[in-house]
Design an enzyme around this catalytic site. Structure first.
Site, PDB file in Angstrom:
ATOM      1  N   THR A 153       0.867  -1.182   0.000  1.00 45.37           N
ATOM      2  CA  THR A 153       0.000   0.000   0.000  1.00 45.37           C
ATOM      3  C   THR A 153       0.904   1.232   0.000  1.00 45.37           C
ATOM      4  OG1 THR A 153      -0.224  -0.206   2.410  1.00 45.37           O
ATOM      5  CG2 THR A 153      -2.001  -1.105   1.054  1.00 45.37           C
ATOM      6  N   LYS A 179       3.548  -7.061   3.877  1.00 48.86           N
ATOM      7  CA  LYS A 179       3.396  -5.641   3.612  1.00 48.86           C
ATOM      8  C   LYS A 179       3.276  -4.976   4.975  1.00 48.86           C
ATOM      9  CE  LYS A 179       0.178  -3.271   3.677  1.00 48.86           C
ATOM     10  NZ  LYS A 179      -0.419  -2.272   4.662  1.00 48.86           N
ATOM     11  N   THR A 190       0.800  -9.423  12.514  1.00 49.93           N
ATOM     12  CA  THR A 190       1.552  -8.404  11.795  1.00 49.93           C
ATOM     13  C   THR A 190       0.639  -7.814  10.748  1.00 49.93           C
ATOM     14  OG1 THR A 190       3.531  -7.969  10.515  1.00 49.93           O
ATOM     15  CG2 THR A 190       2.516 -10.116  10.215  1.00 49.93           C
ATOM     16  N   GLU A 276       6.262   4.533   7.319  1.00 53.33           N
ATOM     17  CA  GLU A 276       5.781   5.647   6.494  1.00 53.33           C
ATOM     18  C   GLU A 276       6.576   6.920   6.773  1.00 53.33           C
ATOM     19  OE1 GLU A 276       1.152   4.335   5.708  1.00 53.33           O
ATOM     20  OE2 GLU A 276       1.596   5.678   7.377  1.00 53.33           O
ATOM     21  N   ASN A 418      -0.470  10.367   5.766  1.00 55.20           N
ATOM     22  CA  ASN A 418      -1.700   9.960   6.431  1.00 55.20           C
ATOM     23  C   ASN A 418      -2.752  11.047   6.500  1.00 55.20           C
ATOM     24  OD1 ASN A 418      -1.409   7.091   7.654  1.00 55.20           O
ATOM     25  ND2 ASN A 418       0.585   8.047   7.979  1.00 55.20           N
ATOM     26  N   THR A 423      -8.556   9.687   0.706  1.00 57.20           N
ATOM     27  CA  THR A 423      -8.962  10.338  -0.544  1.00 57.20           C
ATOM     28  C   THR A 423      -7.837  10.421  -1.551  1.00 57.20           C
ATOM     29  OG1 THR A 423      -8.466  12.473   0.488  1.00 57.20           O
ATOM     30  CG2 THR A 423     -10.742  11.703   0.550  1.00 57.20           C
TER      31      THR A 423
END
Length: 423
Positions: A153, A179, A190, A276, A418, A423
């Site tokens: 993702t 992932k 996880t 991230e 985030n 959107t």
């Protein structure tokens, strides 16, 4: 025990194939978004799942499917989590399992289903069903390359490891893919991960091995303190290696756990490094604790601290935040007998090989010694903290137990990623 890392990921073990296709589950997707993993014989299987009270419908479905300790195929999608979608979402997971079973001519009960992506939107399941012919046709020993991409993702790198070793006198292969980049604070699970092996091991011992391994690997990873609704770790073993089936504890079981730990440790580090927005992997090693539980708990408290994570983003050797996190963690240690050092990856390797490190060289620097702050070289500390992989070494004198946790720094990009994820 000797290991050789090999190619192949989830398709490395004998009898396993994989594929990845693009079904446009999310309209903007341009890379593969649906993965299929298949064993040509029935497998013993086990899994661990999110402890979040809100569980995705695919998690509820797969937990029920795996109750009999058997599986033969796993279908996974990105772009939609199928979470908070009620009975329609559960039925969509069932539809996937039924369709896969018909295409592969296996029992519907032996198909596991995983999803990841946006929460609270119904899964466009027909897109997955329409793409199944392609998914099945593409199954191959090199299909791991597409499969590992299909589950990503916000990941910036695919996460995959495979190894070969000897268990019970027979050559055994074990592979995995996962992932995970955000919404990660693992507890008995996880993000999404599948382990495949051709070892012969009973379902009961497979589950026991998985839980032992997870406690010191995946459960010691945190990116942002959020436990996902979809966290799932599955393991399938088809027995094609020909070793005597492992049905109880003993030498062969210990060998299996060691191999699984090696695999899962590599994956834990890969996931933490790809948090991230992250710019560096942060590892906290706690040694000299009174119990393993306390060592792991203290280490995880440190890498979970947003203040510690922000300091690492700024390459600021703010060791006080480390002591603070340990102090409020609830895990026992003696502050007056605690020392803290920052180490580069080379410095950490040297420490754990030789049992010592020298503050002041270019690989490590001690900043806190037996409860007393040290006057240290700030420039050297910053040089170490600017590396892509940095270790925190916490030395206690409460016992002989040790524990490790993995995390990353907290950056501006985490908020950007985030802020508009849905959107």
């Amino acid at each position: 025990m000797q290991f050789s890392f090999i190619d192949g990921g989830v398709a490395a073990a004998e009898g396993f194939t994989a594929s990845g296709v693009l079904n446009k589950i999310k309209a903007s997707r341009t890379t593969y978004d649906t993965a299929l993993i298949y064993s040509d014989t029935i497998c013993n299987a086990a899994g661990v799942f999110t402890q979040n009270r809100v569980k995705a419908e695919c998690v509820k479905f797969t937990k029920k499917q795996i109750e009999n300790g058997k599986a033969q195929a796993v279908i996974m999608n990105s772009g939609n989590a199928n979470a908070c979608t009620g009975s329609e979402g559960y039925e969509n997971a069932r539809k996937e399992a039924k369709a896969v079973s018909e295409k592969l001519k296996v029992s519907e009960n032996d198909v596991l289903v995983c999803s990841t992506g946006v929460i609270g939107q119904q899964l466009p399941v027909q897109k997955i069903l329409d793409g199944l012919d392609e998914s099945v046709a593409k199954l191959s020993k090199t299909g791991n390359v597409e499969a590992r991409q299909a589950i990503m993702t916000t990941d910036t790198k695919y996460k995959e490891v495979a190894l070969e070793t000897v268990i019970g006198g027979k050559k055994v292969k074990m592979g995995t893919m996962a992932k995970g980049s955000g919404m990660i604070h693992i507890n008995l699970g996880t993000m999404l991960s599948v382990v495949t092996t051709d070892a012969a091991i009973s379902s009961e011992m497979l589950e026991k091995a998985l839980r032992i391994s997870v406690a010191g690997t995946y459960n010691c990873v945190s990116i942002d303190g959020d436990t996902s609704t979809n966290d799932t770790l599955l393991i399938l073993a088809n027995g094609k290696a020909g070793n005597a089936e492992i049905t109880s504890e003993g030498a062969a079981f210990d060998e299996f756990v060691e191999a699984l730990n090696t695999l899962n440790t590599q994956m834990a580090m890969k996931i933490a490094a790809d948090g991230e927005g992250a710019t560096r992997l942060v590892t906290c090693n706690v040694v000299g604790a009174d119990t393993v539980e306390n060592a792991r708990g203290l280490a995880k408290a440190v890498i979970c601290s947003n203040l510690v994570k922000a300091a690492f983003f700024g390459a600021d050797a703010n060791w006080g935040r480390i002591l603070d996190a340990m102090g409020y963690s609830g895990y026992f240690f003696t502050p007056e007998k605690t020392s803290v050092s920052f180490l580069s990856r080379a410095g950490s390797k040297r420490y754990f090989e030789n049992g010592k490190q020298n503050g002041g060289d270019e690989k490590s620097i001690k900043v806190f010694d037996h409860g007393v702050p040290l006057n240290f070289d700030e420039d050297l500390a910053k040089k170490i903290l600017l590396e892509e992989a940095v270790d925190i070494l916490v030395e206690l004198e409460d016992g002989s137990a040790k524990g490790t946790a993995w995390g990353c720094d907290l950056t501006y990009d985490y908020v950007k990623i985030n802020g508009d994820y849905r959107t």
